[in-house]
Scaffold this motif. Sequence first.
Motif, PDB file in Angstrom:
ATOM      1  N   PRO A   5       0.832  -1.195   0.000  1.00  0.00           N
ATOM      2  CA  PRO A   5       0.000   0.000   0.000  1.00  0.00           C
ATOM      3  C   PRO A   5       0.868   1.247   0.000  1.00  0.00           C
ATOM      4  CG  PRO A   5       0.116  -0.919   2.194  1.00  0.00           C
ATOM      5  CD  PRO A   5       0.831  -1.890   1.291  1.00  0.00           C
ATOM      6  N   GLU A   6       0.248   2.360  -0.346  1.00  0.00           N
ATOM      7  CA  GLU A   6       0.949   3.645  -0.289  1.00  0.00           C
ATOM      8  C   GLU A   6       0.648   4.319   1.036  1.00  0.00           C
ATOM      9  OE1 GLU A   6       2.831   3.143  -3.804  1.00  0.00           O
ATOM     10  OE2 GLU A   6       3.078   4.845  -2.451  1.00  0.00           O
ATOM     11  N   PRO A   7       1.564   5.084   1.633  1.00  0.00           N
ATOM     12  CA  PRO A   7       2.936   5.263   1.178  1.00  0.00           C
ATOM     13  C   PRO A   7       3.751   3.987   1.360  1.00  0.00           C
ATOM     14  CG  PRO A   7       2.664   6.222   3.340  1.00  0.00           C
ATOM     15  CD  PRO A   7       1.300   5.784   2.909  1.00  0.00           C
ATOM     16  N   ALA A   8       4.866   3.931   0.663  1.00  0.00           N
ATOM     17  CA  ALA A   8       5.692   2.728   0.697  1.00  0.00           C
ATOM     18  C   ALA A   8       6.167   2.431   2.115  1.00  0.00           C
ATOM     19  CB  ALA A   8       6.895   2.899  -0.228  1.00  0.00           C
ATOM     20  N   ALA A   9       6.045   1.186   2.510  1.00  0.00           N
ATOM     21  CA  ALA A   9       6.503   0.776   3.835  1.00  0.00           C
ATOM     22  C   ALA A   9       8.026   0.859   3.909  1.00  0.00           C
ATOM     23  CB  ALA A   9       6.033  -0.650   4.124  1.00  0.00           C
ATOM     24  N   ARG A  10       8.532   1.355   5.034  1.00  0.00           N
ATOM     25  CA  ARG A  10       9.973   1.443   5.250  1.00  0.00           C
ATOM     26  C   ARG A  10      10.444   0.153   5.920  1.00  0.00           C
ATOM     27  NH1 ARG A  10      11.602   5.796   8.958  1.00  0.00           N
ATOM     28  NH2 ARG A  10      13.693   5.437   8.105  1.00  0.00           N
ATOM     29  N   ILE A  11      11.415  -0.501   5.311  1.00  0.00           N
ATOM     30  CA  ILE A  11      11.928  -1.778   5.813  1.00  0.00           C
ATOM     31  C   ILE A  11      13.408  -1.616   6.148  1.00  0.00           C
ATOM     32  CG2 ILE A  11      12.109  -4.247   5.414  1.00  0.00           C
ATOM     33  CD1 ILE A  11       9.248  -3.181   5.170  1.00  0.00           C
ATOM     34  N   LEU A  12      13.782  -1.949   7.371  1.00  0.00           N
ATOM     35  CA  LEU A  12      15.187  -1.928   7.774  1.00  0.00           C
ATOM     36  C   LEU A  12      15.786  -3.301   7.499  1.00  0.00           C
ATOM     37  CD1 LEU A  12      17.619  -0.548   9.103  1.00  0.00           C
ATOM     38  CD2 LEU A  12      16.726  -1.317  11.325  1.00  0.00           C
ATOM     39  N   VAL A  13      16.796  -3.353   6.639  1.00  0.00           N
ATOM     40  CA  VAL A  13      17.476  -4.597   6.282  1.00  0.00           C
ATOM     41  C   VAL A  13      18.775  -4.666   7.084  1.00  0.00           C
ATOM     42  CG1 VAL A  13      18.514  -5.947   4.426  1.00  0.00           C
ATOM     43  CG2 VAL A  13      16.484  -4.531   3.965  1.00  0.00           C
ATOM     44  N   VAL A  14      18.839  -5.589   8.032  1.00  0.00           N
ATOM     45  CA  VAL A  14      20.014  -5.731   8.888  1.00  0.00           C
ATOM     46  C   VAL A  14      20.773  -6.968   8.423  1.00  0.00           C
ATOM     47  CG1 VAL A  14      20.883  -5.885  11.246  1.00  0.00           C
ATOM     48  CG2 VAL A  14      18.718  -4.692  10.785  1.00  0.00           C
ATOM     49  N   GLU A  15      21.875  -6.743   7.727  1.00  0.00           N
ATOM     50  CA  GLU A  15      22.620  -7.832   7.092  1.00  0.00           C
ATOM     51  C   GLU A  15      24.038  -7.349   6.834  1.00  0.00           C
ATOM     52  OE1 GLU A  15      24.165 -10.839   5.748  1.00  0.00           O
ATOM     53  OE2 GLU A  15      21.989 -11.213   5.846  1.00  0.00           O
ATOM     54  N   ASP A  16      25.043  -8.119   7.314  1.00  0.00           N
ATOM     55  CA  ASP A  16      26.432  -7.681   7.145  1.00  0.00           C
ATOM     56  C   ASP A  16      27.060  -8.178   5.855  1.00  0.00           C
ATOM     57  OD1 ASP A  16      26.508 -10.336   8.076  1.00  0.00           O
ATOM     58  OD2 ASP A  16      28.524 -10.055   8.882  1.00  0.00           O
ATOM     59  N   ASP A  17      26.440  -9.137   5.188  1.00  0.00           N
ATOM     60  CA  ASP A  17      26.953  -9.590   3.906  1.00  0.00           C
ATOM     61  C   ASP A  17      26.418  -8.658   2.822  1.00  0.00           C
ATOM     62  OD1 ASP A  17      28.227 -11.871   2.211  1.00  0.00           O
ATOM     63  OD2 ASP A  17      26.241 -11.563   1.339  1.00  0.00           O
ATOM     64  N   ALA A  18      27.318  -7.941   2.148  1.00  0.00           N
ATOM     65  CA  ALA A  18      26.902  -6.903   1.205  1.00  0.00           C
ATOM     66  C   ALA A  18      26.059  -7.463   0.063  1.00  0.00           C
ATOM     67  CB  ALA A  18      28.136  -6.188   0.649  1.00  0.00           C
ATOM     68  N   THR A  20      24.109 -10.186   0.044  1.00  0.00           N
ATOM     69  CA  THR A  20      22.775 -10.553   0.529  1.00  0.00           C
ATOM     70  C   THR A  20      21.946  -9.316   0.818  1.00  0.00           C
ATOM     71  OG1 THR A  20      23.664 -12.588   1.505  1.00  0.00           O
ATOM     72  CG2 THR A  20      21.501 -11.858   2.258  1.00  0.00           C
ATOM     73  N   ALA A  21      22.572  -8.307   1.432  1.00  0.00           N
ATOM     74  CA  ALA A  21      21.856  -7.067   1.723  1.00  0.00           C
ATOM     75  C   ALA A  21      21.360  -6.419   0.434  1.00  0.00           C
ATOM     76  CB  ALA A  21      22.757  -6.103   2.484  1.00  0.00           C
ATOM     77  N   SER A  22      22.197  -6.405  -0.594  1.00  0.00           N
ATOM     78  CA  SER A  22      21.813  -5.814  -1.877  1.00  0.00           C
ATOM     79  C   SER A  22      20.670  -6.603  -2.516  1.00  0.00           C
ATOM     80  CB  SER A  22      23.012  -5.778  -2.831  1.00  0.00           C
ATOM     81  OG  SER A  22      24.019  -4.921  -2.335  1.00  0.00           O
ATOM     82  N   GLU A  23      20.716  -7.928  -2.378  1.00  0.00           N
ATOM     83  CA  GLU A  23      19.669  -8.774  -2.952  1.00  0.00           C
ATOM     84  C   GLU A  23      18.323  -8.483  -2.283  1.00  0.00           C
ATOM     85  OE1 GLU A  23      18.573 -13.531  -3.566  1.00  0.00           O
ATOM     86  OE2 GLU A  23      20.378 -12.937  -2.474  1.00  0.00           O
ATOM     87  N   ILE A  24      18.330  -8.420  -0.952  1.00  0.00           N
ATOM     88  CA  ILE A  24      17.085  -8.153  -0.229  1.00  0.00           C
ATOM     89  C   ILE A  24      16.570  -6.752  -0.553  1.00  0.00           C
ATOM     90  CG2 ILE A  24      16.043  -7.871   2.047  1.00  0.00           C
ATOM     91  CD1 ILE A  24      17.969 -10.001   3.094  1.00  0.00           C
ATOM     92  N   ALA A  25      17.474  -5.774  -0.541  1.00  0.00           N
ATOM     93  CA  ALA A  25      17.069  -4.396  -0.813  1.00  0.00           C
ATOM     94  C   ALA A  25      16.498  -4.257  -2.220  1.00  0.00           C
ATOM     95  CB  ALA A  25      18.254  -3.457  -0.615  1.00  0.00           C
ATOM     96  N   ALA A  26      17.128  -4.912  -3.195  1.00  0.00           N
ATOM     97  CA  ALA A  26      16.644  -4.841  -4.569  1.00  0.00           C
ATOM     98  C   ALA A  26      15.261  -5.471  -4.699  1.00  0.00           C
ATOM     99  CB  ALA A  26      17.640  -5.532  -5.510  1.00  0.00           C
ATOM    100  N   CYS A  27      15.076  -6.586  -4.000  1.00  0.00           N
ATOM    101  CA  CYS A  27      13.781  -7.270  -4.019  1.00  0.00           C
ATOM    102  C   CYS A  27      12.695  -6.366  -3.437  1.00  0.00           C
ATOM    103  CB  CYS A  27      13.888  -8.571  -3.231  1.00  0.00           C
ATOM    104  SG  CYS A  27      12.389  -9.563  -3.224  1.00  0.00           S
ATOM    105  N   LEU A  28      13.015  -5.725  -2.330  1.00  0.00           N
ATOM    106  CA  LEU A  28      12.058  -4.827  -1.689  1.00  0.00           C
ATOM    107  C   LEU A  28      11.752  -3.618  -2.568  1.00  0.00           C
ATOM    108  CD1 LEU A  28      13.549  -4.910   1.922  1.00  0.00           C
ATOM    109  CD2 LEU A  28      11.338  -5.834   1.241  1.00  0.00           C
ATOM    110  N   ALA A  29      12.800  -3.016  -3.106  1.00  0.00           N
ATOM    111  CA  ALA A  29      12.617  -1.815  -3.918  1.00  0.00           C
ATOM    112  C   ALA A  29      11.806  -2.112  -5.173  1.00  0.00           C
ATOM    113  CB  ALA A  29      13.978  -1.225  -4.285  1.00  0.00           C
ATOM    114  N   SER A  30      12.034  -3.269  -5.779  1.00  0.00           N
ATOM    115  CA  SER A  30      11.307  -3.615  -7.001  1.00  0.00           C
ATOM    116  C   SER A  30       9.828  -3.835  -6.743  1.00  0.00           C
ATOM    117  CB  SER A  30      11.911  -4.873  -7.634  1.00  0.00           C
ATOM    118  OG  SER A  30      11.690  -6.018  -6.816  1.00  0.00           O
ATOM    119  N   SER A  31       9.474  -4.103  -5.486  1.00  0.00           N
ATOM    120  CA  SER A  31       8.072  -4.292  -5.107  1.00  0.00           C
ATOM    121  C   SER A  31       7.462  -3.026  -4.518  1.00  0.00           C
ATOM    122  CB  SER A  31       7.949  -5.449  -4.109  1.00  0.00           C
ATOM    123  OG  SER A  31       8.342  -6.672  -4.702  1.00  0.00           O
TER     124      SER A  31
END
Length: 233
Positions: A5-18, A20-31
Amino acid sequence: MTPPPEPAARILVVEDDAATASEIAACLASSGYAPECSGDGEAALALALAGGYDAITLDRMLPGLDGMQIVRALREAGSETPILMVSALGDVDDRVMGLRGGGDDYMIKPFAPDELMARLEVLLRRHRRARTAETTLRVGELQLDLVRHEAHRQGRRIELLPMEFRLLEYMMRNCGQMLSRRMIFEAVWGYYFDPGTNLINVHVGKLRRKVDGPGEAPMFSTERGVGYRLDAT
């Protein structure tokens, strides 16, 4: 995947492997979500405590503070932000520890992006329903304030941990019904039931001792091998 729903939900991605963090962030952003990443335990905890996030994905193995320390600190501080733990530690004991410590769901690496999004969407829907539903539940002498997250019995305040609150809410919504350990585990913890875990026994036992005070008529009942029931007195 269902768009958020709008506005876009803010998700904190806590991950030290760069990666994996990029993969999760990209998945979230694309949705359509708004991800923010942190790879350090102490920094992530500070961000989470500052609030403003609709959900958190949390790795177990982190520098500074590990994932278990973070989730426990958040729950002790009263945070109800949904937390999806994402970890390579996939043994039953690890999953139970993560859920018992305050995680809302637990996902094992490597993961399918579609499954991660589906699990996150479930947590967000559940959290939104909890905030917009009725504000008070009553069963006999017992009252549960869903806004203040407080429980009272005949004026006596009952101090509850976040998971105890969710367990009591579920049992109050199903007052008078015998609830199996499987039903409780999958409804409250949102995870597939492991028949070998004693998680339900421990939590129901602690909750029973808090709700059924000295001199008060018992509201909890147990049928061995079947489950637990909460009744109005």
